[in-house]
Scaffold this motif. Structure first.
Motif, short mmCIF file in Angstrom:
data_model
loop_
_atom_site.label_atom_id
_atom_site.label_comp_id
_atom_site.label_asym_id
_atom_site.label_seq_id
_atom_site.Cartn_x
_atom_site.Cartn_y
_atom_site.Cartn_z
N THR A 5 0.86 -1.18 0.00
CA THR A 5 0.00 0.00 0.00
C THR A 5 0.90 1.23 0.00
N ASP A 7 -0.38 4.42 -1.24
CA ASP A 7 -1.12 5.68 -1.23
C ASP A 7 -0.80 6.40 0.06
N HIS A 50 -3.41 2.17 -3.20
CA HIS A 50 -4.62 2.36 -3.97
C HIS A 50 -4.43 3.60 -4.81
N PHE A 51 -4.53 3.49 -6.09
CA PHE A 51 -4.30 4.60 -7.02
C PHE A 51 -5.60 5.34 -7.25
N ALA A 52 -5.69 6.47 -6.82
CA ALA A 52 -4.91 7.39 -5.99
C ALA A 52 -5.88 8.17 -5.12
N TYR A 54 -6.70 7.82 -1.94
CA TYR A 54 -7.55 7.03 -1.04
C TYR A 54 -7.14 7.38 0.38
N THR A 55 -7.84 8.29 0.98
CA THR A 55 -7.40 8.82 2.26
C THR A 55 -8.38 8.59 3.40
N TYR A 76 0.08 12.79 -5.12
CA TYR A 76 -0.57 11.49 -4.98
C TYR A 76 -0.08 10.44 -5.98
N GLU A 77 0.35 10.86 -7.17
CA GLU A 77 0.85 9.90 -8.16
C GLU A 77 2.34 9.62 -8.02
N THR A 95 -8.35 3.09 -6.53
CA THR A 95 -8.99 3.50 -5.29
C THR A 95 -10.50 3.33 -5.39
#
Length: 122
Positions: A5, A7, A50-52, A54-55, A76-77, A95
């Motif tokens: 993970t 992210d 998780h792209f992208a 995902y918070t 994020y990327e 995500t």
């Protein structure tokens, strides 16, 4: 394998922060790349996630995360870019929530970023 993970952690109550690489895009990318390359060297298919953006876990299927294009690309990327450079044939899990109004799994710009911008071959 569903991992690593990478992210970014953005809130202390993010339910998956214990399995993540932290909040720094550079460090998350380097750690994620090292783990992914190590897994693949043992004939294990790594799935970075998780792209992208995902918070949060709460309402993850219903929220709409608003993020600027600049933040999306530069922050994020970034970890995914590092992993794609080190292991271009890895797998990526998208995500769950919407990003700027479109679910990530249906977001053509995110898929373009993965395949064209980041060079993902997997």
């Amino acid at each position: 394998m569903l991992g690593p993970t990478i992210d970014l952690t953005r809130t202390w109550h993010f339910g998956r922060q214990a399995e993540g690489m932290g909040e720094d895009p550079l460090l998350a990318g380097y750690r994620g790349a090292a783990i992914t390359v190590g897994m693949q060297s043992q004939q294990v298919a790594a799935t970075v996630k998780h792209f992208a953006v995902y918070t949060q876990e709460t309402d993850r299927f219903f929220i709409d995360t608003k993020v600027s294009d600049r933040a999306l690309h530069e922050i994020y990327e970034a970890p995914f870019r590092r992993v794609a450079l080190a292991a271009p044939t890895t797998l990526v899990m998208m995500t769950y929530p919407k990003i700027n109004g479109t679910f990530a799994t249906q977001h053509p710009d995110l898929f373009d970023d993965l395949k064209k911008g980041l060079g993902l071959q997997g």
